[in-house]
Design an enzyme around this catalytic site. Structure first.
Site, PDB file in Angstrom:
ATOM      1  CG  ASP A  51      -2.057  -0.984   1.115  1.00 48.60           C
ATOM      2  OD1 ASP A  51      -2.201  -1.580   0.040  1.00 48.60           O
ATOM      3  OD2 ASP A  51      -2.793  -1.157   2.102  1.00 48.60           O
ATOM      4  CD  GLU A  77      -6.259 -10.393   0.075  1.00 47.40           C
ATOM      5  OE1 GLU A  77      -5.353 -10.586  -0.746  1.00 47.40           O
ATOM      6  OE2 GLU A  77      -6.061 -10.309   1.305  1.00 47.40           O
ATOM      7  CB  THR A  81      -3.107 -13.609  -3.621  1.00 48.58           C
ATOM      8  OG1 THR A  81      -3.142 -14.249  -2.332  1.00 48.58           O
ATOM      9  CG2 THR A  81      -4.294 -12.682  -3.745  1.00 48.58           C
ATOM     10  CD  GLU A 112      -4.602 -10.165  -7.173  1.00 46.14           C
ATOM     11  OE1 GLU A 112      -4.336  -9.462  -6.174  1.00 46.14           O
ATOM     12  OE2 GLU A 112      -5.526  -9.921  -7.955  1.00 46.14           O
ATOM     13  CG  LEU A 146       5.041  -9.936  -2.158  1.00 46.33           C
ATOM     14  CD1 LEU A 146       6.253 -10.517  -1.438  1.00 46.33           C
ATOM     15  CD2 LEU A 146       4.496  -8.733  -1.405  1.00 46.33           C
TER      16      LEU A 146
END
Length: 600
Positions: A189, A274, A430, A468, A471
């Site tokens: 973020d 999420e 993820t 996805e 990191l």
């Protein structure tokens, strides 16, 4: 005979379009030692022969090496290259069924806190670079804290409309995230975008609208699921807040939806968008690989648990008081340690309640999303976090505090997939890029096994599975792991593979990604995700045609969800992808350079 092939698209020397095909064993004696050396490099020659690297047109040109000019000649005349016969279109269609579309996540702050689309020229340039690289589309957070910041039901979509128009102009598709969480406090973020101020103001007098840990610390990242049906927001419940927002989005973005620009609506269901509890957050001191803390101590969830325990005949049971702190290890706590509370009747009851509350929350919000977008040609989606640390410990502590009741003898993810199937929703997961060998040994991480379990469960429940990276990565190892997970059994030359991901989103667009070296390998990654085919604008060509969204199926009963907790062996995974972005291209380029050096 040794033959060199060049694509009809881009010419003989066109970047990564150059391919090599080897047939038979008639070589110039001077070439044989070179070929022997290359074959020792992970069988690259066999890969080349197998892949044959046809473009989407199925056409290629070739020239016999025996017709090359004699050694000492400085260059090769491409005029000598005759046309090869065109491959049947059905073969290309079969290969195209292996195509996995690639999307790129836009920067978190592409729309500013002031609801302004800043630096449009830079974004336009970057979007065009993505399109030229073959990228299929982009994903963007549509922040609740920005759009409805002025007051209840005061929506301002103008900046997002400008962004969407630019994405459309650049020829890309769009995945829109209904982001009902705060940005800031999680890994990656880079900006802070809080919840709408008028919601935070309500929290000043009603602090229990926020998730709360055992010490009473409030987390303002997302509203607690305890207030899903509490009319605390000027007469509206949290579910109604989300529902009204999505209905307004559809109303104001209908032209983009009808034009086919927006193809996915990912519904944010918790922190970082999420479906999980905010059990690990940097704003409260958590650091990797801490086990995190349960987040159910607001008065609403406490009351619900008390009611549930009483109904089960155990009014004396309370919420856990022995589960440790954010940065503890499993073995240092009574709850997660050897023969810990999690294995007792009381612990199992709590964990079942805790995880089921989360699934019910996702189910309810997705039902509202289904109503909001009913009849639209879009897919719904929901994201689940890849909590890979402590996965290889008996208690799976970090997963349990996040709300995923996953143990060796209990699948915590297949019930989520079954719930998503009710809404025809995509299961987005993820940490696709992570490998066990890259993680800390003492944290008992298992990202590879976790991904295999979760994706297999999704496929068994017959939901579309997407994913996805967790990191940002710019290296071949990360890309190759993503490619392996996208097609665990490799390319199928008979059409659609048995297991294939619905799509992959790369996190995220940045100046770093667009640097020459990084972007070059990224473009190769995109090409490999596309099964070495060129960009395909027709979604139907790779089985992604989108029809009008149907009404959700009937709500599942608890027995149906519990049945899905039965563990099953994951599908088999190849050791490595058959579409590597490094060894194949790198060794091939070296081979070609060495081949031609013989004729100089």
């Amino acid at each position: 005979m040794t033959s060199i092939i060049r694509s009809t698209q881009g010419g003989c020397w066109g970047s990564d379009r150059l391919r090599l095909r080897l047939y038979g064993s008639v070589f110039d004696p001077a070439v044989m030692p070179l070929i022997d050396r290359v074959e020792s490099l992970q069988g690259v020659i066999r890969k080349v022969k197998r892949i044959e690297a046809m473009g989407q047109t199925g056409r290629s040109n070739y020239v016999d090496v025996t017709k090359f000019p004699k050694a000492g000649t400085s260059k090769l005349s491409t005029d000598e290259m005759p046309e090869a016969p065109t491959a049947p279109s059905t073969d290309n269609e079969k290969i195209l069924a292996n195509y996995v579309p690639v999307y790129v996540m836009l920067p978190l702050g592409v729309i500013s806190n002031d609801n302004v689309f800043e630096d449009q020229p830079k974004m336009e340039k970057q979007l065009k670079e993505l399109r030229a690289a073959g990228v299929d589309g982009v994903m963007v957070d549509v922040w609740w804290g920005i759009v409805e910041s002025k007051g209840p039901k005061q929506y301002d979509w103008s900046a997002y409309r400008s962004l969407f128009a630019l994405v459309q102009e650049c020829g890309l598709k769009l995945q829109a995230i209904m982001s009902f969480h705060r940005c800031g406090g999680n890994v990656g973020d880079e900006v802070t975008i809080p919840l709408p101020q008028w919601v935070l103001d309500i929290g000043e007098t009603e602090p229990d609208i926020f998730y709360t840990n055992r010490k009473g610390n409030r987390n303002k990242e997302y509203l607690t699921i305890g207030v899903d049906n509490q009319p605390l927001f000027d007469g509206r419940t949290a579910v109604q807040l989300y529902s009204d927002y999505m209905k307004s989005f559809r109303e104001h973005m209908s032209d983009f939806i009808e034009a086919g620009l927006i193809i996915d609506i990912e519904v944010g269901l918790g922190p970082a968008g999420e479906l999980r509890y905010p059990s690990y957050t940097g704003t409260q001191g958590w650091v990797f690989p801490g086990i995190g803390e349960f987040q159910c101590y607001d008065k609403y969830l406490e009351a619900e648990f008390k009611e549930a325990a009483t109904g089960a005949g155990h009014p004396e049971w309370g919420l856990p008081d022995n589960a440790g702190k954010y940065n503890d290890t499993p073995g240092s706590t009574e709850f997660f340690g050897l023969n810990g509370t999690y294995m007792t009747e009381k612990g199992k009851f709590f964990l079942t309640w805790y995880s089921n509350k989360l699934i019910n929350h996702g189910d309810e919000i997705l039902d509202e999303a289904n109503r909001a977008f009913l009849g639209c040609k879009v897919k719904l989606a929901a994201k689940v976090a890849g909590i890979h640390w402590w996965y290889k410990s008996p208690s799976h502590a970090a997963e349990l505090t996040s709300g995923y009741y996953n143990l060796k003898d209990r699948d915590g993810y297949r019930p989520i997939a079954r719930m998503l199937s009710r809404h025809y929703a995509i299961f987005n997961f993820t940490c696709l890029e992570m490998r066990d060998s890259e993680q800390r040994a003492d944290a008992k991480c298992g990202p590879q096994e976790l991904v295999q379990q979760v994706l297999s469960g999704g496929w068994r429940e017959e939901v579309e599975v997407a994913g996805e990276n967790a990191l940002s990565r710019y290296d071949s190892n990360g890309y190759n792991q993503m490619l392996l997970n996208a097609r665990p059994s490799g390319i199928s030359r008979e059409g659609l593979p048995k297991q294939i991901m619905y799509g992959v989103t790369y996190l995220r667009l940045s100046d770093e990604l667009l640097k020459d070296k990084n972007f070059k390998i990224f473009k190769t990654f995109v090409k490999k995700m596309h099964a070495d085919q060129d960009y395909c604008a027709d979604l139907g060509m790779y089985n992604h045609q989108i029809g009008p969204l149907e009404r959700s199926k009937p709500k599942l009963v608890m027995e149906d969800l519990l049945e899905a907790t039965k563990p099953m062996e994951p599908f088999p995974w190849d050791e490595e992808t058959d579409m590597k972005v490094d060894d194949f291209d790198g060794v091939l380029a070296n081979l070609i350079r060495k081949l031609f050096s013989l004729f100089k």
